[in-house]
Design an enzyme around this catalytic site. Structure first.
Site, PDB file in Angstrom:
ATOM      1  N   ARG A 180     -25.786 -33.672 -66.040  1.00 45.91           N
ATOM      2  CA  ARG A 180     -25.070 -34.662 -66.837  1.00 45.91           C
ATOM      3  C   ARG A 180     -23.632 -34.878 -66.375  1.00 45.91           C
ATOM      4  NH1 ARG A 180     -26.883 -33.107 -73.044  1.00 45.91           N
ATOM      5  NH2 ARG A 180     -29.037 -33.808 -72.824  1.00 45.91           N
ATOM      6  N   GLY A 224     -25.817 -29.856 -91.743  1.00 42.31           N
ATOM      7  CA  GLY A 224     -26.654 -30.113 -90.575  1.00 42.31           C
ATOM      8  C   GLY A 224     -27.541 -28.914 -90.315  1.00 42.31           C
TER       9      GLY A 224
END
Lengths: 250, 227, 637
Positions: free
Chosen positions: C330, C42
């Site tokens: 969040r 990644g």
């Protein structure tokens, strides 16, 4: 709903494959196509069979892992949609589905619906990059990029390398994939120094991997889940011509 | 020249060769059709034109010399065009050795694009016949050397010949249409401002050539062109 | 287990430059003789592999996908933060540093976060030079937007696919090095264990997913860049393949695991629609700019939303947080949604969901403006749910999204096992107890491009040269264990599928260790997880063989590790007797229902030592000291 599936099963790269028939029952319209296959697989395991192998990962249409032919169409019937984002509400009770792996000599089948797409990585290795040593980059805003170029680069860079273009093409050509990368990097000032060596190297690798040529059918563009355009193949062609005549290397 | 030969190394290069020879052949087809329009001006004009083809380039070239040079160029163009096409088609067959059980690809292609190979073969066959019919005369029942008008009229007065001729113009039209569009794509003429006119221009070109050519046998059969 | 964070001395803004000077260098001619293994491709793994190869090291990079370009970084949507201050709106390295420490609810290491903020500048330069097509203004300069409630516009983005474009930049740099022969890329290879020799990480054992071959790989240093463990919840926004195996196996071999209970739940995901659900899809947070979140006032109100009059709607975020309203952070937005659903006021067929309603903004701005702003998101929602969000309010529900916890690392990103380095989401990182939007990409690339390639050099330069290779008996031992585990899984031939167990574990973790955690619930989970694990090893059915591509076997190994890891996560959640960031203990809330931190007892990173499966893990602490930032209570009222 209830569906009749004909799925390509093949144990390994060298083995003979064949279609096996399955019935998918109690399919909910809210399922994704891969979730429908998950349910079929759970049933296969329960009755002692091996599940259908297919590549998948993010299941939100961006990683490019998934993809196979459904009734002769890559990623199924919906435009701009990968198979993981295809939902069963697009099918009707009693539908009969032929599920096959991508077919291309350059993409040998590994197992069932899984094919080897490493040729696409090798096309990128051949030149699909801009050489810049980490830490040696100039201040980012030193080079202004006209918005139109940045937008074109982004449009072309959206390719997810799923292989649907190769699967759709009657010549199994990977020109849409290759053209998208050539266009992305060629549209930016940063990509200019290597522009003409890049296109020659990438096309050479494309051909060496055994992909076919482009005959401008446009099947790839129709199949592409990310709206990559055949115009990018035109740009690649122009760059290759210029590479040979206007900017020949050495 | 090395650069030109190096085009042969890649599929894209071969396509560029096909496009370049395609342009030459399109030029020929268009010129041939326009030249033949002289048939509507009568026998003298037409025969004069036919004779003019031999004497063009004089006095620099001798009689028929430039015509032969053009013929050689055309022959080479046809040869390269066909050789590249054959190699690419063979390659394409190999690129998908195992086909699909079900394949809807055909649905998205235009008719023109998927008949390029067959169309090309029909055109090749036709060209051979056409040369034997109206240029060399060995396939013409009443061929008179040096009287092109006569050969033209008597040739097309045969219904089977005219019908075959007209029918062959259809694949030629498709071949020109997809070929011209493909040529633009292969040369990378993808200026976004011009993109929407690429296909109409290709269609117009194909249409004009086909209609012009079909008009000849039709005019003969209808008695508009004759003695 | 000794925790030496190796934070350099000096003022916080000089630590990194001082450290760079103090690190030892490897002679350029010798670099090619040193091998480094990177697991994961990644942002962190690809960037580290490419850069180390450029520097001259001999790199082996591994990923389980068929191409390094498929790593889950590719799915990040929003953007990447950098303190460039191109908007001249008052941003600075200092401000990005402060925002990140505060956003993490004061549970991150100051020195690391400051370094991250400094490096953010280089990342943008690097990515632009690589050809990452960031959004531009008409003048040709880079565009920015404000993201995740930040008060400055410091987020760089490439449409809704920033992660994809950054990953492709790193992937292309990696593939260039593959071509040059300095990186050997091993795709479809899964790391199944770590090999230690004389206490140092000296290699890994992998399974070739194509043919089942178990292979050993030796190196001077090992980097794990294997992502997070949100899939312990089964349903998450992570890719299906994301797993804890690499870091869990390293933990079992001695690497301390820090703050495993710090997980982030993203508030705007599409709710599950049935028990076949395989993953959850994130909808960009930006929707909360124009959408209003509500549930019916009455419990069990099943009327269609358009029939519920204004007076009977509870716009609960606007009610609780008048100033931030629907843009509350969040963790808060997620918790409030859960609260409404727990009260029986949830919406949709399953009752698990809240409305995100665009009726008012469509009325105010017109449908065209909304379509222009969110058209592709609306289309995606319609495609997945079959509902038209222009007509019917969207239904959303929180879903596990990111894990702040991970293997403990020192300032050099080295774990408690010498030679084992950890990068990106896999380490316990710079985000403390809560990650801010657009910071994950920044951290992955900072670790991969700019930190690891230097700190690994320092580690290697201090190593005594030896000639360890895979013929060392330690490799054979680990290979044997790996083979035995596969054979054991295949031989059980029980009655339940791997997926079935994974689903049950996920439901259990979501219930007891999800958005709100209580002592009682965690104790229940700690009782149930070993039972489930025992059942798994007795009754799982893994079809197929070991010497072939076998997706069930791959999944079984990952679930087996999740079943051990889940227990550690609950131990940590139980031990952390405070609420902070994404970790909410119901025993610790303020009168208004907000998280209450306990800085007296918990201003530390909890680092766990493995003591055997089923045994209580041993806790170590890294005390966190805050010299540059004042500890404060977060408030979004």
């Amino acid at each position: 709903m209830k569906l009749k599936l004909h799925v390509w099963r093949q144990n390994g790269p060298g083995n003979e494959g064949r279609f096996e028939d399955y019935v998918a029952e109690n399919v909910s319209e809210h399922m994704s196509f891969l979730e429908m296959l998950d349910v079929v697989n759970e049933q296969l395991i329960a009755r002692g069979d091996e599940p259908i192998a297919f590549d998948h990962d993010c299941r939100e249409g961006i990683c490019g892992s998934c993809g196979f032919m459904i009734n002769g169409e890559p990623h199924g019937p919906l435009p701009s949609t990968t198979v993981c984002q295809l939902h069963m509400r697009n099918y009707r009770d009693g539908d009969e589905l032929w599920i096959e792996p991508w077919r291309a000599t350059a993409f040998p089948v590994i197992r069932d619906l899984i094919v080897d797409r490493s040729p696409l990585d090798r096309i990128v290795q051949a030149g699909g990059y801009i050489s810049v040593r980490t830490g040696s980059a100039p201040e980012a805003n030193n080079i202004a990029v006209p918005k139109a170029n940045a937008d074109l680069a982004m449009d072309a860079a959206e390719c997810i390398a799923c292989g649907a273009c190769v699967a759709a093409c009657p010549n199994a050509s990977a020109m849409l994939f290759t053209g998208a990368k050539v266009t992305h990097l060629g549209a930016l000032p940063q990509g200019q120094p290597e522009r003409y060596t890049r296109v020659v190297e990438m096309v050479t690798m494309h051909d060496d991997e055994g992909f076919g040529h482009c005959t401008n059918h446009g099947a790839c563009q129709t199949a592409c889940p990310k709206n990559i355009k055949v115009d990018y193949i035109g740009r690649l062609n122009a760059d290759l011509r210029k590479a040979k005549f206007r900017h020949p290397a050495g | 020249m090395r650069r030109v030969f190096s085009l042969w190394d890649s599929t894209v290069g071969k396509k560029i060769m096909m496009a370049t020879t395609g342009v030459i052949l399109i030029g020929f087809v268009v010129g041939h059709m326009i030249g033949n329009l002289k048939v509507y001006q009568g026998a003298d004009a037409f025969n004069h034109y036919a004779e003019g083809l031999r004497t063009v380039g004089e006095p620099f070239f001798g009689s028929g010399q430039l015509l032969w040079i053009i013929r050689i160029v055309l022959l080479a163009a046809v040869g390269i065009h066909i050789l590249a096409a054959v190699q690419l088609v063979m390659r394409s067959r190999k690129a998908r050795a195992i086909g699909y059980r079900k394949y809807e690809g055909d649905m998205v292609f235009s008719y023109a694009s998927r008949t390029m190979t067959w169309g090309g073969l029909i055109i090749l066959g036709f060209v051979v016949y056409h040369l034997m019919h109206l240029t060399f005369g060995n396939a013409h029942p009443d061929f008179v050397h040096g009287n092109a008008y006569h050969n033209f009229v008597t040739g097309f007065q045969s219904w089977p010949v005219s019908i075959a001729y007209i029918l062959t113009m259809i694949p030629l039209g498709f071949h020109l249409y997809h070929g011209f569009w493909s040529m633009l794509q292969t040369f990378g003429a993808t200026n976004p401002k011009m993109n929407h006119v690429r296909r109409p221009i290709a269609a117009a070109l194909a249409g004009v050539v086909v209609l012009g050519n079909i008009s000849f046998p039709v005019a003969v059969l209808a008695g508009l062109v004759g003695y | 287990m000794e925790l030496n964070s190796r934070i350099p001395a000096g003022p916080v803004d000089e630590k990194w430059s001082r450290h760079r000077f103090e690190m030892k260098l490897v002679n350029p001619a010798n670099k090619r003789k040193h091998k480094v293994i990177v697991v994961g491709s990644g942002l962190a793994g690809a960037a580290a592999s490419a850069t180390m190869a450029e520097l001259g090291y001999d790199v082996d990079c591994f990923c389980f996908q068929d191409s390094p370009r498929r790593a889950h970084s590719i799915a990040a949507q929003g953007g990447i933060n950098a303190a460039k201050n191109y908007q001249a709106d008052g941003d600075s390295v200092q401000r990005l540093f402060y925002d990140t420490v505060k956003g993490g609810d004061f549970r991150a290491r100051e020195a690391n976060v400051h370094r991250l903020a400094e490096i953010s500048l280089n990342i943008i330069d690097q990515c632009v030079a690589q050809g990452v097509p960031f959004a531009r203004e008409y003048g040709g300069n880079l565009a920015n937007r404000s993201f995740g409630g930040a008060q400055v516009s410091r987020t760089f983005y490439a449409r809704g696919q920033t992660g994809q474009q950054l990953l492709l930049g790193a992937y292309q740099a990696l593939e260039k090095e593959v071509r040059s022969g300095k990186v050997r890329m091993h795709t479809r290879h899964e790391m199944l264990d770590l090999v230690l020799i004389d206490g140092r990480a000296r290699g890994i054992v992998t399974r070739d997913l194509m043919n089942g071959a178990i292979e050993s790989w030796a190196a001077d240093a090992v980097v794990l860049a294997t992502g997070g463990y949100s899939n312990v919840f089964f349903l998450s926004t992570n890719a299906k393949g994301c797993n804890v195996t690499a870091i869990w196996r390293a933990h079992r071999r001695g690497a301390g695991f820090a703050n495993p209970c710090f997980t982030q739940i993203h508030p705007t995901c599409i709710p599950p629609s049935g028990d076949y659900q395989s993953k959850l899809t994130l909808m960009s947070e930006s929707l909360r700019n124009d959408g209003r979140i509500w549930v019916p006032v009455k419990q069990g109100d099943t009327r269609p939303p358009k029939d519920i009059p204004e007076a009977e709607r509870d716009y609960y975020l606007e009610r609780h947080y008048p100033s931030f309203g629907n843009l509350a952070p969040r963790d808060i937005a997620s918790r409030r949604a859960k609260e409404a659903v727990d009260e029986g006021r949830g919406v949709g067929p399953s009752g698990v969901g809240v409305y995100l309603d665009f009726r008012d903004s469509i009325g105010r701005l017109g449908r065209d403006v909304i379509a222009e702003r969110y058209g592709n998101l609306f289309d995606m929602y319609a495609n997945i749910t079959g509902e038209n969000p222009y007509e019917v309010p969207m239904r959303i529900y929180p879903a596990p999204h990111y894990t702040m916890g991970g293997l403990w690392v020192d300032y050099n990103l080295m774990s408690t096992v010498p030679g084992l380095h950890v990068a990106g989401e896999a380490n316990f990182s710079d985000h403390g107890a809560n990650r801010l939007g657009a910071s994950a990409l920044m951290q992955g690339l900072a670790d991969g491009y700019f930190i690891l390639p230097l700190t690994i050099g320092d580690y290697i330069a201090r190593m005594k040269p030896d000639d360890v290779d895979t013929s060392h008996p330690a490799f054979a031992d680990v290979e044997r264990e790996v083979r035995e585990q596969a054979e054991r899984l295949l031989s059980i031939n029980g009655s339940r599928t791997v997926n079935d167990f994974h689903r049950e574990l996920g439901a259990l973790m979501w219930e007891y260790c999800g958005m709100a955690r209580s002592e009682e619930g965690l104790r229940t989970a700690l009782r149930k997880i070993p039972e489930l694990r025992e059942q798994f090893w007795r009754d799982v059915r893994v079809p197929g063989g070991a010497a072939t591509l076998n997706q069930s076997l791959e999944h079984a190994g990952r679930v087996a590790d999740f079943l051990e890891f889940a227990e550690l996560m609950c131990y940590d959640a139980l031990d952390r007797d405070e609420s902070c960031g994404g970790h909410f203990r119901v025993e610790h809330e303020t009168a208004e229902g907000e998280a209450r931190r306990d800085d007296e007892r918990f201003a530390h990173a909890s680092v766990w030592e493995f003591t055997g499966v089923g045994n209580t893990p041993k806790k170590h602490r890294e005390e966190l000291t805050f010299e540059s930032v004042q500890l404060a209570q977060r408030s979004y009222k």
